[in-house]
Scaffold this motif. Structure first.
Motif: not given
Length: 122
Positions: A1-5
């Motif tokens: 999601m949105f590149g959030l790790t």
């Protein structure tokens, strides 16, 4: 999601602790949780309203088919340009490769002939 790790979320949390401080952090965390709950309620309301307005057809819609991420403009254009009408059975002919105007001019110059001249060119 949105590149959030997980690591990025953890870093954001640590930064929030330092910026907001331990006194204000619980207050802002609860406000963030309320915002997320409101956002989810709005999404559920939009979904139920859509289901209401579309009626029984809502369940029949294949949503994966309508996903815009599946469309590749290059593939669509390639298919549109290579498709032939189904009513006309065209004989199978090897495609002819046309030489570009630049390549034609270079070939003519190599052969010692003058390049073509276009009276209408500016």
């Amino acid at each position: 999601m949105f590149g959030l790790t997980f690591e990025k979320l953890l870093l954001i949390g640590v930064l929030a602790v330092f910026v907001l401080g331990p006194e204000r952090l619980p207050h802002y965390a609860s406000k963030f949780a309320q915002f997320i709950k409101q956002l989810k309620a709005m999404a559920d309301g939009a979904k139920s309203r859509m289901r209401e307005e579309m009626g029984p057809e809502f369940d029949d819609v294949d949503w994966k088919k309508l996903d815009p991420r599946q469309y590749d403009p290059r593939r669509i254009i390639r298919e549109a340009l290579t498709d032939e009408p189904e009513t006309v059975a065209a004989p199978v002919v090897a495609p002819t490769i046309r030489e570009s105007a630049y390549a034609q001019r270079q070939r003519l110059l190599r052969e010692g002939r003058p390049a073509p001249f276009d009276d209408e060119a500016t």
